[in-house]
Design a protein around this motif. Structure first.
Motif, PDB file in Angstrom:
ATOM      1  N   ARG A  18       0.831  -1.209   0.000  1.00 15.47           N
ATOM      2  CA  ARG A  18       0.000   0.000   0.000  1.00 15.47           C
ATOM      3  C   ARG A  18       0.865   1.258   0.000  1.00 15.47           C
ATOM      4  O   ARG A  18       0.562   2.231  -0.701  1.00 15.47           O
ATOM      5  CB  ARG A  18      -0.933  -0.019   1.215  1.00 15.47           C
ATOM      6  N   GLU A  55      -4.434  -2.086  -3.925  1.00  9.22           N
ATOM      7  CA  GLU A  55      -5.604  -2.839  -3.462  1.00  9.22           C
ATOM      8  C   GLU A  55      -5.246  -4.122  -2.736  1.00  9.22           C
ATOM      9  O   GLU A  55      -6.127  -4.852  -2.283  1.00  9.22           O
ATOM     10  CB  GLU A  55      -6.526  -3.158  -4.650  1.00  9.22           C
ATOM     11  N   ARG A  57      -4.515  -6.776  -0.028  1.00  7.65           N
ATOM     12  CA  ARG A  57      -4.853  -6.998   1.370  1.00  7.65           C
ATOM     13  C   ARG A  57      -4.040  -8.193   1.895  1.00  7.65           C
ATOM     14  O   ARG A  57      -3.506  -8.978   1.125  1.00  7.65           O
ATOM     15  CB  ARG A  57      -6.340  -7.292   1.523  1.00  7.65           C
ATOM     16  N   SER A  59      -4.987 -10.947   3.100  1.00  5.02           N
ATOM     17  CA  SER A  59      -5.498 -12.244   2.656  1.00  5.02           C
ATOM     18  C   SER A  59      -5.244 -12.523   1.178  1.00  5.02           C
ATOM     19  O   SER A  59      -5.383 -13.660   0.729  1.00  5.02           O
ATOM     20  CB  SER A  59      -6.998 -12.344   2.930  1.00  5.02           C
ATOM     21  N   ASP A 235      -3.830   2.191   9.355  1.00  6.36           N
ATOM     22  CA  ASP A 235      -4.893   1.770  10.265  1.00  6.36           C
ATOM     23  C   ASP A 235      -5.972   2.844  10.385  1.00  6.36           C
ATOM     24  O   ASP A 235      -7.153   2.540  10.604  1.00  6.36           O
ATOM     25  CB  ASP A 235      -4.320   1.449  11.645  1.00  6.36           C
ATOM     26  N   GLU A 238      -6.774   3.314   5.683  1.00  8.57           N
ATOM     27  CA  GLU A 238      -7.044   2.200   4.763  1.00  8.57           C
ATOM     28  C   GLU A 238      -7.012   0.888   5.521  1.00  8.57           C
ATOM     29  O   GLU A 238      -6.299  -0.040   5.161  1.00  8.57           O
ATOM     30  CB  GLU A 238      -6.001   2.159   3.626  1.00  8.57           C
ATOM     31  N   VAL A 239      -7.792   0.814   6.584  1.00  8.67           N
ATOM     32  CA  VAL A 239      -7.687  -0.338   7.484  1.00  8.67           C
ATOM     33  C   VAL A 239      -8.005  -1.658   6.793  1.00  8.67           C
ATOM     34  O   VAL A 239      -7.608  -2.736   7.273  1.00  8.67           O
ATOM     35  CB  VAL A 239      -8.600  -0.129   8.720  1.00  8.67           C
ATOM     36  N   GLU A 240      -8.649  -1.607   5.626  1.00  6.75           N
ATOM     37  CA  GLU A 240      -8.980  -2.862   4.920  1.00  6.75           C
ATOM     38  C   GLU A 240      -7.739  -3.606   4.444  1.00  6.75           C
ATOM     39  O   GLU A 240      -7.829  -4.778   4.067  1.00  6.75           O
ATOM     40  CB  GLU A 240      -9.913  -2.568   3.736  1.00  6.75           C
ATOM     41  N   TYR A 241      -6.560  -2.963   4.473  1.00  7.86           N
ATOM     42  CA  TYR A 241      -5.343  -3.688   4.086  1.00  7.86           C
ATOM     43  C   TYR A 241      -5.096  -4.872   4.999  1.00  7.86           C
ATOM     44  O   TYR A 241      -4.424  -5.840   4.623  1.00  7.86           O
ATOM     45  CB  TYR A 241      -4.137  -2.743   4.085  1.00  7.86           C
ATOM     46  N   ARG A 242      -5.627  -4.823   6.213  1.00  2.43           N
ATOM     47  CA  ARG A 242      -5.442  -5.894   7.186  1.00  2.43           C
ATOM     48  C   ARG A 242      -6.367  -7.093   6.953  1.00  2.43           C
ATOM     49  O   ARG A 242      -6.196  -8.138   7.590  1.00  2.43           O
ATOM     50  CB  ARG A 242      -5.700  -5.376   8.608  1.00  2.43           C
ATOM     51  N   LEU A 243      -7.345  -6.966   6.085  1.00  3.27           N
ATOM     52  CA  LEU A 243      -8.351  -8.019   5.913  1.00  3.27           C
ATOM     53  C   LEU A 243      -7.805  -9.232   5.167  1.00  3.27           C
ATOM     54  O   LEU A 243      -6.920  -9.086   4.325  1.00  3.27           O
ATOM     55  CB  LEU A 243      -9.562  -7.463   5.191  1.00  3.27           C
TER      56      LEU A 243
END
Length: 243
Positions: A18, A55, A57, A59, A235, A238-243
């Motif tokens: 990211r 984009e 992540r 996962s 965090d 763009e907290v969705e990077y952790r998903l």
């Protein structure tokens, strides 16, 4: 293995992707980052082909084995050059836990010069004094024998400037690799900007450059604090990077 395995490693590598996108170090869906998760380095996380750096992540990262030729048959396979280059690096350089390869603007510009050395003209340049391997044998995209050749060129240095190609950084952690990638690009930007003036360069002595490089290496927890700050910003934003 389940995608929950090596979760913190996934989060850290996703953060690096990211931030590479945010800082313009990426090249859309090209280029690749990897992180070894086994003791021998042969099992590693890498980005799947077709995902934009901005984009990715945690996962999305795939766990592969450098000795498994069926990797390219899986539906989420990595880019063919990513598989070749990083597979060879992790097989032949087990101490290179995290490997970041980009075609970032200023490092690649330096890789295009007949003399690709980075002179010690300021602190960031001095950080890499005598710590950059330069590849002058480019022989096409990093596939097959070319990937094996490239994998043996680091020679204990953190940065491989790939002539006619780009840059590769290798380190013991994502934090250290990203910190080196960031500051190497900054150093190259300063150098290329200084060259563009056409005026004489103020080049430090080898003695001063070595002293400054040593001071960088001894600076307490610099890479870890830098990367922790990058995680905190993501965090929030763009907290969705952790998903």
């Amino acid at each position: 293995m389940d995608k929950l395995d090596h979760w913190q490693a996934r989060v850290d590598l996703a953060c690096a992707f990211r931030w590479a996108a945010r800082l313009g170090l990426h090249e859309a869906i090209a280029n690749h980052f990897s992180l070894a998760v086994s003791a021998d380095g042969r099992q590693f996380l890498i980005n799947p082909y077709g995902k934009h750096f901005s984009e990715i992540r945690a996962s999305d990262l795939i766990l592969v084995d450098a000795d498994d030729p069926s990797t390219l048959d899986r539906p989420d396979a990595p880019d063919i050059t990513a598989w070749a280059l990083h597979g060879a690096l992790h097989r032949n350089q087990p101490r290179a836990r995290c490997v970041l390869h980009t075609h970032s603007k200023y490092a690649t510009a330096l890789a295009c010069l007949a003399d690709s050395r980075l002179p010690p003209i300021e602190q960031n340049c001095m950080r890499f004094f005598e710590r950059v391997a330069i590849d002058e044998g480019f022989d096409g995209m990093g596939l097959g024998d070319e990937a094996e050749r490239v994998s043996r060129l680091l020679d204990g240095k953190p940065v491989l400037l790939m002539g006619n190609h780009g840059v590769m950084v290798a380190a013991t952690s994502v934090a250290q690799a990203f910190d080196d990638l960031y500051y190497f690009e900054r150093a190259c930007e300063t150098y290329m900007t200084a060259l563009a003036t056409g005026r004489p360069l103020r080049i430090a002595s080898d003695e001063v450059a070595r002293k400054t490089a040593r001071q960088w290496l001894e600076y307490p927890d610099f890479a870890e604090k830098h990367f922790a700050a990058l995680r905190r910003m993501l965090d929030r934003e763009e907290v969705e990077y952790r998903l």
